[in-house]
Design an enzyme around this catalytic site. Structure first.
Site, PDB file in Angstrom:
ATOM      1  CG  HIS A 198       2.311   8.664   2.145  1.00 38.55           C
ATOM      2  ND1 HIS A 198       1.884   8.989   3.415  1.00 38.55           N
ATOM      3  CD2 HIS A 198       1.241   8.129   1.510  1.00 38.55           C
ATOM      4  CE1 HIS A 198       0.602   8.662   3.547  1.00 38.55           C
ATOM      5  NE2 HIS A 198       0.190   8.141   2.402  1.00 38.55           N
TER       6      HIS A 198
ATOM      7  CG  HIS B 109      -1.940   1.128   1.163  1.00 36.71           C
ATOM      8  ND1 HIS B 109      -3.019   1.218   2.018  1.00 36.71           N
ATOM      9  CD2 HIS B 109      -2.036   2.224   0.366  1.00 36.71           C
ATOM     10  CE1 HIS B 109      -3.721   2.310   1.741  1.00 36.71           C
ATOM     11  NE2 HIS B 109      -3.140   2.947   0.756  1.00 36.71           N
TER      12      HIS B 109
ATOM     13  CD  GLU C 248       0.347   5.374  -1.233  1.00 38.32           C
ATOM     14  OE1 GLU C 248       1.142   5.363  -0.270  1.00 38.32           O
ATOM     15  OE2 GLU C 248      -0.880   5.518  -1.091  1.00 38.32           O
TER      16      GLU C 248
END
Length: 226
Positions: free
Chosen positions: A119, A61, A115
């Site tokens: 992040h 993930h 992502e």
């Protein structure tokens, strides 16, 4: 005492820059893998990638910077956008190990872009874009969650297992205590959904988690088929 507009402007700029610097500083990563059977067996359902149904295995993930107090930075550099060319040599591995299950069906680019921008940009002080995705792929290779659980006779067979037995099996197989996140299927069953492992700021070595992720799981949780 009156403050000039130019002084206030400079002060605001300094505060903004200090926040940006702090956002690039973090204490550890959560390396998060999800079980596709639990993702798909929910009210929102799922869509397979354009490459077809993924292998019945835990998929990545994300690799998420976090602070020891349980908070986390996000979207740290709006100017650092996802660049597919940076990971061109990793695409085939990412399609296998980091598939998108969201709808509509996609090639994964939207998922990976999210992502990185949410992040990965908060880890640029340690890892460039290619290094960030490569680090996650290498971490998955280091700890084969599905094989670890199968070795402990915990199978994705729709049966229920105690959450402690799942944690113990992963601790035994990897050397580190995991965090477990559950979801609920349309029948209300608590299911094994995501496994959190903690990693040092270099993105290369697993560590014991400074803080565990918050999650509501039953004492016995289902490991759904996929």
């Amino acid at each position: 005492m009156k403050l000039s507009i130019s002084f206030l402007a400079k002060l605001l700029i300094l505060q903004y820059l200090s926040v940006q610097c702090l956002s690039d500083d973090f204490d550890f990563f959560y390396f998060v893998q999800q079980w596709p059977g639990a993702y798909c067996d929910s009210k929102q359902s799922c869509c397979y990638p354009k490459t077809g149904k993924p292998t019945a295995d835990f998929g990545i993930h994300g690799l998420w910077p976090n602070y020891n107090d349980g908070s986390w930075p996000s979207n740290c550099d709006p100017d650092s956008t996802f660049d597919k060319s940076e990971i061109s040599e990793l695409i085939s591995s990412m399609e296998k190990s980091w598939p998108s299950l969201s709808c509509p069906s996609s090639n994964g680019i939207r998922f990976w872009s999210h992502e990185w921008e949410k992040h990965g940009t908060c880890a640029e002080s340690e890892l460039g874009q290619r290094e960030y995705f490569e680090a996650a792929l290498k971490l998955k290779e280091k700890v084969n969650l599905l094989q670890i659980l199968k070795n402990a006779e915990i199978q994705p067979d729709d049966e229920f297992y105690s959450i402690e037995s799942i944690k113990d099996a992963i601790k035994e197989g990897s050397g580190f205590t995991p965090g477990i996140e559950c979801n609920r299927d349309s029948r209300g069953n608590s299911q094994l959904y995501q496994v959190y492992m903690c990693v040092d700021t270099s993105g290369s070595d697993f560590i014991e988690c400074p803080v565990s992720p918050r999650s509501k799981c039953g004492s016995d949780i289902q490991f759904p088929k996929f």
